[in-house]
Design a protein around this motif. Structure first.
Motif, PDB file in Angstrom:
ATOM      1  N   LEU A   7       3.426 -43.307 -28.139  1.00 54.87           N
ATOM      2  CA  LEU A   7       2.184 -42.539 -28.080  1.00 54.87           C
ATOM      3  C   LEU A   7       2.297 -41.251 -27.269  1.00 54.87           C
ATOM      4  N   LEU A   8       3.431 -41.025 -26.640  1.00 51.01           N
ATOM      5  CA  LEU A   8       3.627 -39.770 -25.912  1.00 51.01           C
ATOM      6  C   LEU A   8       3.855 -38.629 -26.898  1.00 51.01           C
ATOM      7  N   ARG A  81       2.368 -48.776 -21.634  1.00 50.67           N
ATOM      8  CA  ARG A  81       2.494 -47.326 -21.804  1.00 50.67           C
ATOM      9  C   ARG A  81       3.309 -46.718 -20.665  1.00 50.67           C
ATOM     10  N   ALA A  82       3.822 -45.535 -20.904  1.00 51.53           N
ATOM     11  CA  ALA A  82       4.622 -44.829 -19.900  1.00 51.53           C
ATOM     12  C   ALA A  82       3.818 -44.543 -18.639  1.00 51.53           C
ATOM     13  N   VAL A  83       2.516 -44.294 -18.770  1.00 54.12           N
ATOM     14  CA  VAL A  83       1.696 -43.990 -17.595  1.00 54.12           C
ATOM     15  C   VAL A  83       1.556 -45.191 -16.668  1.00 54.12           C
ATOM     16  N   ASP A 159      15.244 -38.060 -34.797  1.00 50.36           N
ATOM     17  CA  ASP A 159      14.145 -37.678 -33.934  1.00 50.36           C
ATOM     18  C   ASP A 159      12.954 -38.547 -34.257  1.00 50.36           C
ATOM     19  N   MET A 160      12.509 -39.294 -33.256  1.00 48.76           N
ATOM     20  CA  MET A 160      11.377 -40.188 -33.429  1.00 48.76           C
ATOM     21  C   MET A 160      10.189 -39.591 -32.712  1.00 48.76           C
ATOM     22  N   PRO A 161       8.997 -39.727 -33.264  1.00 50.62           N
ATOM     23  CA  PRO A 161       7.819 -39.293 -32.515  1.00 50.62           C
ATOM     24  C   PRO A 161       7.758 -40.080 -31.216  1.00 50.62           C
TER      25      PRO A 161
END
Length: 165
Positions: A7-8, A81-83, A159-161
């Protein structure tokens, strides 16, 4: 394997390997600290739906991140998530492995590799650019193929989103 948050914003450089479902199951089991021979249902669910959570731990979430030459591309990551991550400074040996992978798979030179790694959340603010340049220079000089050579056609830019950190 690095943490991946689909999602980033942005894109993530990745390296893909063509493996069988059974091989992927064994690799995933190793990352999840489980015995090999895991149930393949989770992998098939991820292929069909895009996501399968096999447990609460790190690397227990399977994601279909795309399709390459008609085959599904899968990875495993944490369910959060990364956050939500408390970032720590990556070890030199780990960053060296990532630098060699970027060189071997994508033919990136040291400057591009340093720029890419310096922008990753786990690296930014924890590694200076001079220290990264030294590390990447060493990693690139030890690469078996170097920036000019690629070992096989399976080494392609995937390349991945989202971002891998």
């Amino acid at each position: 394997m690095a943490f991946y948050d689909p999602l980033l914003p942005g894109r993530a450089a990745a390296r893909g390997y063509l493996v069988t479902v059974e091989q992927f199951a064994d690799i995933a089991a190793q990352e999840m600290y489980r015995p090999p021979g895991a149930d393949l249902a989770g992998i098939l669910a991820a292929v069909e739906t895009g996501r399968a959570t096999l447990g609460p731990g790190r690397y227990e979430t399977l994601l279909r991140v795309g399709v390459h030459e008609g085959l599904p591309m899968l990875t495993f990551t944490a369910p959060h998530r990364a956050v939500e991550v408390r970032w720590t400074r990556p070890a030199p040996v780990y960053l060296g492995m990532l630098a060699r992978g970027l060189c071997e798979a994508h033919g990136w030179d040291a400057a591009r590799t340093v720029g890419y790694l310096a922008g990753r959340p786990g690296v930014a603010g924890r590694w200076t650019r001079p220290a990264l340049r030294r590390l990447v220079g060493t990693a690139h000089s030890g690469s078996p193929t170097g920036p000019a050579g690629r070992q096989s056609s399976s080494d392609s830019l995937l390349d991945m989103p989202g971002r891998r950190t």
